[in-house]
Motif scaffolding. Structure first.
Motif, PDB file in Angstrom:
ATOM      1  N   VAL A  21       0.984  -1.231  -0.202  1.00 13.62           N
ATOM      2  CA  VAL A  21      -0.094   0.076  -0.019  1.00 13.62           C
ATOM      3  C   VAL A  21       1.007   1.275  -0.064  1.00 13.62           C
ATOM      4  CG1 VAL A  21      -1.679   1.303   1.371  1.00 13.62           C
ATOM      5  CG2 VAL A  21      -1.867  -1.098   0.992  1.00 13.62           C
ATOM      6  N   THR A  22       2.013   1.320   0.889  1.00 18.07           N
ATOM      7  CA  THR A  22       2.840   2.448   0.793  1.00 18.07           C
ATOM      8  C   THR A  22       3.722   2.528  -0.590  1.00 18.07           C
ATOM      9  OG1 THR A  22       3.272   1.881   3.151  1.00 18.07           O
ATOM     10  CG2 THR A  22       4.618   3.398   2.051  1.00 18.07           C
ATOM     11  N   PHE A  23       3.851   1.618  -1.057  1.00 18.84           N
ATOM     12  CA  PHE A  23       4.451   1.626  -2.487  1.00 18.84           C
ATOM     13  C   PHE A  23       3.453   2.280  -3.338  1.00 18.84           C
ATOM     14  CE2 PHE A  23       5.437  -0.142  -6.735  1.00 18.84           C
ATOM     15  CZ  PHE A  23       6.913   0.296  -6.918  1.00 18.84           C
ATOM     16  N   ALA A  24       2.499   2.048  -3.548  1.00 15.96           N
ATOM     17  CA  ALA A  24       1.214   2.537  -4.216  1.00 15.96           C
ATOM     18  C   ALA A  24       1.359   4.043  -3.815  1.00 15.96           C
ATOM     19  CB  ALA A  24       0.046   1.768  -4.033  1.00 15.96           C
ATOM     20  N   ILE A  25       1.302   4.575  -3.014  1.00 18.08           N
ATOM     21  CA  ILE A  25       1.017   5.917  -2.469  1.00 18.08           C
ATOM     22  C   ILE A  25       2.492   6.659  -2.839  1.00 18.08           C
ATOM     23  CG2 ILE A  25       1.281   7.482  -0.333  1.00 18.08           C
ATOM     24  CD1 ILE A  25      -0.334   5.218   0.951  1.00 18.08           C
ATOM     25  N   SER A  26       3.700   5.828  -2.646  1.00 18.49           N
ATOM     26  CA  SER A  26       4.946   6.264  -3.092  1.00 18.49           C
ATOM     27  C   SER A  26       4.910   6.801  -4.554  1.00 18.49           C
ATOM     28  CB  SER A  26       5.831   5.576  -2.677  1.00 18.49           C
ATOM     29  OG  SER A  26       7.305   5.983  -3.251  1.00 18.49           O
ATOM     30  N   ARG A  27       4.150   5.828  -5.349  1.00 15.22           N
ATOM     31  CA  ARG A  27       4.339   6.222  -6.768  1.00 15.22           C
ATOM     32  C   ARG A  27       3.396   7.324  -7.182  1.00 15.22           C
ATOM     33  NH1 ARG A  27       8.420   5.158  -8.663  1.00 15.22           N
ATOM     34  NH2 ARG A  27       7.563   5.043 -10.812  1.00 15.22           N
ATOM     35  N   VAL A  34       8.181   7.952   1.935  1.00 17.77           N
ATOM     36  CA  VAL A  34       7.096   7.683   2.602  1.00 17.77           C
ATOM     37  C   VAL A  34       7.295   6.243   3.185  1.00 17.77           C
ATOM     38  CG1 VAL A  34       6.166   6.503   0.489  1.00 17.77           C
ATOM     39  CG2 VAL A  34       4.475   7.713   2.442  1.00 17.77           C
ATOM     40  N   VAL A  35       8.110   5.324   2.721  1.00 17.87           N
ATOM     41  CA  VAL A  35       8.441   4.120   3.492  1.00 17.87           C
ATOM     42  C   VAL A  35       8.781   4.304   4.785  1.00 17.87           C
ATOM     43  CG1 VAL A  35      11.048   3.886   2.713  1.00 17.87           C
ATOM     44  CG2 VAL A  35       9.769   1.883   2.902  1.00 17.87           C
ATOM     45  N   ASP A  36       9.245   5.521   5.044  1.00 18.01           N
ATOM     46  CA  ASP A  36       9.764   5.361   6.619  1.00 18.01           C
ATOM     47  C   ASP A  36       8.603   5.465   7.434  1.00 18.01           C
ATOM     48  OD1 ASP A  36      12.400   5.799   5.991  1.00 18.01           O
ATOM     49  OD2 ASP A  36      12.339   7.787   6.023  1.00 18.01           O
ATOM     50  N   VAL A  37       7.394   5.905   6.915  1.00 11.83           N
ATOM     51  CA  VAL A  37       6.348   5.741   7.684  1.00 11.83           C
ATOM     52  C   VAL A  37       5.787   4.357   8.119  1.00 11.83           C
ATOM     53  CG1 VAL A  37       3.830   6.654   7.923  1.00 11.83           C
ATOM     54  CG2 VAL A  37       5.401   8.106   7.129  1.00 11.83           C
ATOM     55  N   ALA A  38       5.707   3.444   6.956  1.00  5.41           N
ATOM     56  CA  ALA A  38       5.413   2.142   6.914  1.00  5.41           C
ATOM     57  C   ALA A  38       6.475   1.304   7.568  1.00  5.41           C
ATOM     58  CB  ALA A  38       5.541   1.518   5.595  1.00  5.41           C
ATOM     59  N   TRP A  39       7.658   1.597   7.805  1.00  4.98           N
ATOM     60  CA  TRP A  39       8.717   1.098   8.723  1.00  4.98           C
ATOM     61  C   TRP A  39       8.013   0.607  10.004  1.00  4.98           C
ATOM     62  CZ3 TRP A  39      12.568  -2.112   7.983  1.00  4.98           C
ATOM     63  CH2 TRP A  39      13.489  -2.328   8.720  1.00  4.98           C
ATOM     64  N   LYS A  86       6.489  17.563   2.008  1.00  4.93           N
ATOM     65  CA  LYS A  86       7.664  18.240   1.723  1.00  4.93           C
ATOM     66  C   LYS A  86       8.330  17.547   0.735  1.00  4.93           C
ATOM     67  CE  LYS A  86       8.265  19.978   6.427  1.00  4.93           C
ATOM     68  NZ  LYS A  86       9.123  19.986   7.564  1.00  4.93           N
ATOM     69  N   GLY A  87       9.427  17.600   0.255  1.00  2.70           N
ATOM     70  CA  GLY A  87      10.156  17.080  -0.960  1.00  2.70           C
ATOM     71  C   GLY A  87      10.746  15.732  -0.373  1.00  2.70           C
ATOM     72  N   GLU A  88      11.679  15.096  -1.111  1.00  2.00           N
ATOM     73  CA  GLU A  88      12.295  13.850  -1.032  1.00  2.00           C
ATOM     74  C   GLU A  88      13.265  14.124   0.021  1.00  2.00           C
ATOM     75  OE1 GLU A  88      12.308  10.617  -0.377  1.00  2.00           O
ATOM     76  OE2 GLU A  88      11.932  10.171  -2.629  1.00  2.00           O
ATOM     77  N   ASP A  89      13.570  13.037   0.734  1.00  2.00           N
ATOM     78  CA  ASP A  89      14.673  12.936   1.646  1.00  2.00           C
ATOM     79  C   ASP A  89      16.035  12.715   0.925  1.00  2.00           C
ATOM     80  OD1 ASP A  89      16.627  12.179   3.436  1.00  2.00           O
ATOM     81  OD2 ASP A  89      14.992  11.498   4.922  1.00  2.00           O
ATOM     82  N   PRO A  90      16.920  13.684   1.236  1.00  8.15           N
ATOM     83  CA  PRO A  90      18.327  13.556   0.400  1.00  8.15           C
ATOM     84  C   PRO A  90      18.968  12.355   0.509  1.00  8.15           C
ATOM     85  CG  PRO A  90      18.216  15.664   1.587  1.00  8.15           C
ATOM     86  CD  PRO A  90      17.065  14.722   2.135  1.00  8.15           C
ATOM     87  N   SER A 101      12.215   5.237 -11.198  1.00  6.59           N
ATOM     88  CA  SER A 101      11.642   4.138 -11.811  1.00  6.59           C
ATOM     89  C   SER A 101      10.983   3.289 -10.948  1.00  6.59           C
ATOM     90  CB  SER A 101      12.383   3.389 -13.016  1.00  6.59           C
ATOM     91  OG  SER A 101      13.464   2.764 -12.147  1.00  6.59           O
ATOM     92  N   ALA A 102       9.794   2.709 -11.095  1.00  3.79           N
ATOM     93  CA  ALA A 102       9.144   1.811 -10.357  1.00  3.79           C
ATOM     94  C   ALA A 102      10.089   0.505  -9.835  1.00  3.79           C
ATOM     95  CB  ALA A 102       7.728   1.282 -10.891  1.00  3.79           C
ATOM     96  N   ARG A 103      10.911   0.143 -11.016  1.00  8.05           N
ATOM     97  CA  ARG A 103      11.579  -0.946 -10.390  1.00  8.05           C
ATOM     98  C   ARG A 103      12.614  -0.843  -9.685  1.00  8.05           C
ATOM     99  NH1 ARG A 103      14.907  -4.510 -15.388  1.00  8.05           N
ATOM    100  NH2 ARG A 103      15.892  -6.033 -13.741  1.00  8.05           N
ATOM    101  N   ASN A 104      13.408   0.408  -9.901  1.00  9.04           N
ATOM    102  CA  ASN A 104      14.504   0.990  -8.870  1.00  9.04           C
ATOM    103  C   ASN A 104      14.076   1.084  -7.448  1.00  9.04           C
ATOM    104  OD1 ASN A 104      17.491   1.408  -8.942  1.00  9.04           O
ATOM    105  ND2 ASN A 104      16.959   3.492  -8.529  1.00  9.04           N
ATOM    106  N   VAL A 105      12.806   1.962  -7.416  1.00 12.76           N
ATOM    107  CA  VAL A 105      12.545   2.053  -6.208  1.00 12.76           C
ATOM    108  C   VAL A 105      12.118   0.830  -5.409  1.00 12.76           C
ATOM    109  CG1 VAL A 105      10.461   3.285  -4.685  1.00 12.76           C
ATOM    110  CG2 VAL A 105      11.777   4.513  -6.717  1.00 12.76           C
ATOM    111  N   LEU A 106      11.368   0.059  -6.085  1.00 14.83           N
ATOM    112  CA  LEU A 106      10.854  -1.108  -5.349  1.00 14.83           C
ATOM    113  C   LEU A 106      12.079  -2.086  -4.897  1.00 14.83           C
ATOM    114  CD1 LEU A 106       8.294  -3.029  -4.861  1.00 14.83           C
ATOM    115  CD2 LEU A 106       8.588  -4.305  -7.089  1.00 14.83           C
TER     116      LEU A 106
END
Length: 260
Positions: A21-27, A34-39, A86-90, A101-106
């Motif tokens: 679910v978090t990956f779908a939100i991330s995309r 946002v994966v840090d919330v799911a952790w 806010k933007g992406e974490d550095p 890309s979805a593949r790289n993030v996944l």
């Protein structure tokens, strides 16, 4: 053994749902952090599965569910409030090398963290199917609970102090070196590690449980090297005053700051 396989399989399924679910939100929002919330939420899900499906000591199952929920929900709420809008974490930009890309993030974020969450939570899964903690090991469990308290205090207080520091416009561009941050450069990561070593000690019921020591060890590796302290310091490198801060402040395990 059968019940452990049920608990472990259901735990893996719960993690897949949370991270999926978090990956779908991330995309949708094009942010990997946002994966840090799911952790934290992933571990809460596993603790809930272990408490419901396990047939081991009920007192320990409920205790662990409470401890993991306090830690995981606080972390998820804190991360969400910190990153929402806010933007992406550095750290993730560096980790992904700007390839979203979805593949790289996944592959580089969600798959690794999902599998790691399942592995780190193995003590919860094993403990859920074990009998009562032997009286001789009660002191070990007590030390584990104390270590969990220390970890939660360091993590929550460190996050609060940093948030308050950043909220003051006078501190813009300055290095946070007050409170717990004067004793360790990463009180939140140290707190995380302490929480999971404490939980591991609570789950020890016999020799078999000792084999899960690799779970908190992996968590500590992540907090120090993979997505935690070392990566954060690469981002901080070069900022005015950071080298001087490093010279007088412990890297991970707290100690009194050096005078200089």
């Amino acid at each position: 053994m059968v019940n452990f396989l049920v608990v472990s399989g259901a735990s893996l399924a719960a993690i897949v749902v949370v991270f999926g679910v978090t990956f779908a939100i991330s995309r949708r929002i094009n942010r990997a952090n946002v994966v840090d919330v799911a952790w934290g939420l992933g571990f809460v899900a596993v603790a809930a599965v272990a408490a419901v499906l396990g047939d081991g000591d009920p007192v320990r199952r409920i205790l662990l569910l409470a401890l993991v929920s306090i830690w995981g929900l606080r972390l998820a709420i804190h991360i969400h409030s910190k990153t929402a809008g806010k933007g992406e974490d550095p750290r993730y930009r560096a980790l992904l090398r700007e390839d979203y890309s979805a593949r790289n993030v996944l592959r580089r974020v969600y798959l690794i963290q999902g599998v790691s969450a399942w592995f780190v939570s193995l003590p919860l899964q094993v403990s859920a199917t074990a009998g009562p903690t032997p009286r001789a090991l009660w002191p070990v469990a007590a030390v584990g609970l104390a270590l969990w308290v220390v970890g939660v205090v360091f993590e929550a207080l460190g996050d609060h102090q940093l948030k308050k520091f950043k909220a003051d416009p006078a501190n813009k561009g300055r290095i946070m070196d007050r409170g717990l941050w004067a004793w360790t450069r990463h009180p939140n990561y140290f707190g995380d590690a302490s929480v999971w070593w404490g939980i591991w000690l609570i789950t020890i019921t016999g020799p078999l449980a000792l084999l899960t020591v690799f779970s908190p060890a992996l968590m500590t590796y992540f907090l120090v090297y993979a997505t935690g302290a070392r990566l954060a310091e690469k981002v901080m490198a070069g900022r005015p005053g950071f080298d001087e801060y490093c010279s007088r402040t412990a890297f991970f395990v707290p100690r009194p700051p050096k005078r200089g």
